[in-house]
Design a protein around this motif. Structure first.
Motif, short mmCIF file in Angstrom:
data_model
loop_
_atom_site.label_atom_id
_atom_site.label_comp_id
_atom_site.label_asym_id
_atom_site.label_seq_id
_atom_site.Cartn_x
_atom_site.Cartn_y
_atom_site.Cartn_z
N SER A 53 10.11 27.32 24.14
CA SER A 53 10.67 28.13 23.05
C SER A 53 12.10 27.71 22.72
O SER A 53 12.79 27.10 23.54
N ILE A 54 12.52 28.04 21.52
CA ILE A 54 13.89 27.84 21.05
C ILE A 54 14.50 29.24 20.99
O ILE A 54 13.99 30.11 20.28
N CYS A 55 15.59 29.47 21.74
CA CYS A 55 16.14 30.82 21.91
C CYS A 55 17.55 30.94 21.33
O CYS A 55 18.30 29.98 21.32
N LEU A 56 17.86 32.16 20.92
CA LEU A 56 19.20 32.51 20.45
C LEU A 56 19.69 33.69 21.28
O LEU A 56 19.05 34.74 21.31
N ASP A 57 20.81 33.50 21.98
CA ASP A 57 21.41 34.54 22.81
C ASP A 57 22.66 35.01 22.08
O ASP A 57 23.71 34.38 22.15
N THR A 109 29.50 36.87 16.76
CA THR A 109 28.07 36.84 16.45
C THR A 109 27.78 37.27 15.02
O THR A 109 26.95 36.65 14.34
N LEU A 110 28.44 38.31 14.53
CA LEU A 110 28.19 38.77 13.17
C LEU A 110 28.55 37.70 12.14
O LEU A 110 27.84 37.52 11.15
N TRP A 111 29.66 36.98 12.37
CA TRP A 111 30.02 35.91 11.45
C TRP A 111 28.95 34.82 11.47
O TRP A 111 28.58 34.27 10.45
N TRP A 112 28.48 34.49 12.67
CA TRP A 112 27.47 33.45 12.84
C TRP A 112 26.16 33.84 12.11
O TRP A 112 25.57 33.02 11.42
N LEU A 113 25.75 35.09 12.28
CA LEU A 113 24.49 35.54 11.70
C LEU A 113 24.57 35.75 10.19
O LEU A 113 23.54 35.80 9.52
N LYS A 114 25.78 35.86 9.66
CA LYS A 114 25.95 36.17 8.24
C LYS A 114 25.97 34.88 7.40
O LYS A 114 26.80 34.70 6.52
N LYS A 115 25.05 34.01 7.71
CA LYS A 115 24.82 32.79 6.93
C LYS A 115 23.34 32.47 7.07
O LYS A 115 22.67 32.93 8.00
N ASN A 116 22.80 31.71 6.13
CA ASN A 116 21.38 31.39 6.20
C ASN A 116 21.09 30.58 7.45
O ASN A 116 21.76 29.59 7.74
N GLY A 117 20.08 31.04 8.19
CA GLY A 117 19.77 30.41 9.46
C GLY A 117 18.39 29.79 9.48
O GLY A 117 17.64 29.81 8.51
N THR A 118 18.08 29.23 10.64
CA THR A 118 16.76 28.70 10.93
C THR A 118 16.15 29.61 11.98
O THR A 118 16.81 29.94 12.96
N PRO A 119 14.90 30.04 11.78
CA PRO A 119 14.30 30.99 12.73
C PRO A 119 14.23 30.47 14.17
O PRO A 119 14.05 29.28 14.40
N TYR A 120 14.38 31.40 15.08
CA TYR A 120 14.25 31.13 16.52
C TYR A 120 12.97 31.78 17.02
O TYR A 120 12.48 32.74 16.43
N ASP A 121 12.47 31.26 18.14
CA ASP A 121 11.26 31.84 18.75
C ASP A 121 11.58 33.15 19.47
O ASP A 121 10.84 34.12 19.35
N ILE A 122 12.67 33.14 20.24
CA ILE A 122 13.08 34.32 21.01
C ILE A 122 14.56 34.57 20.74
O ILE A 122 15.38 33.65 20.81
N ILE A 123 14.89 35.84 20.44
CA ILE A 123 16.27 36.21 20.16
C ILE A 123 16.65 37.36 21.10
O ILE A 123 15.92 38.35 21.20
N TYR A 124 17.79 37.19 21.78
CA TYR A 124 18.30 38.22 22.69
C TYR A 124 19.45 38.95 22.01
O TYR A 124 20.42 38.31 21.58
N LEU A 125 19.36 40.27 21.93
CA LEU A 125 20.43 41.11 21.40
C LEU A 125 20.86 42.07 22.50
O LEU A 125 20.17 43.04 22.78
N ASP A 126 21.98 41.77 23.10
CA ASP A 126 22.51 42.59 24.19
C ASP A 126 24.01 42.76 23.99
O ASP A 126 24.82 42.27 24.76
N PRO A 127 24.39 43.45 22.89
CA PRO A 127 25.82 43.62 22.60
C PRO A 127 26.45 44.68 23.51
O PRO A 127 25.73 45.35 24.25
#
Length: 192
Positions: A53-57, A109-127
């Protein structure tokens, strides 16, 4: 009276080829790594999806979930962290462990996500737990800026059950240990 030594936070990898390796100490930093017990449940849930998988933490902190993912044969992880000291500690840990498939970015993280992205298989959200706005905005941006698709799985760790979940997300699993709730979602059109 003798001063008691403060107990060190030991973060261990719980599975895969790096099992039982200890991450760099984060004692003097205000960080709350995912507890080993929670991590074991999470990766039991993910065991059929993690390999290749390709993951985003999104709030990587110590890199706990990123390194655990690679240990369990994820192809790669993008780790986002705002605190410079944590970014440096994570990069040192990756060097010590000879891990080359985790890309660490010192960013909000919010700045990073506030642009068009490429989908990831697994995304972790633990703020940070008490920042519900940060969690809700992250969820909104994942949807709005194309970070997810029909195959994406999203993990959320939180203490407040009153969070924004898009109608297109379906709950796969959830559990509570102590005050911590953790949930796994997929996109409704995708059957697991």
């Amino acid at each position: 009276m003798k001063k008691q030594k403060k107990r060190q936070k030991k973060i261990r990898i719980t599975g895969g080829f790096l099992k039982n390796r200890v991450l760099h100490s984060v004692n003097k930093i205000n960080v709350r790594p995912t507890r080993n017990r929670i991590k074991q449940v999470l990766f039991n849930w993910l065991q059929q999806y993690i390999k290749n998988s390709i993951c985003l933490d999104c709030f990587s902190g110590s890199g706990n979930l990123s390194i655990e993912s690679v240990s369990r044969l994820a192809t790669s992880v993008t780790a986002l962290e705002k605190k410079y000291i944590l970014v440096n500690k994570l990069k040192k840990t990756l060097k010590i462990f000879s891990i080359t498939n985790i890309s660490v970015f010192h960013t909000n993280t919010l700045w990073w996500l506030k642009k068009n992205g490429t989908p990831y298989d697994i995304i972790y959200l633990d703020p940070p737990f008490y920042n519900k706005i940060l969690l809700n905005k992250s969820i909104q941006y994942l949807e709005q800026y194309n970070w997810i698709n029909k195959d994406s799985i999203i993990y959320i760790e939180h203490i407040d059950n009153n969070i924004y979940i898009p109608k297109t997300w379906k709950l796969i699993k959830n559990k509570k240990i102590g005050i911590v709730s953790f949930s796994l979602f997929y996109i409704k059109n995708y059957i697991i």
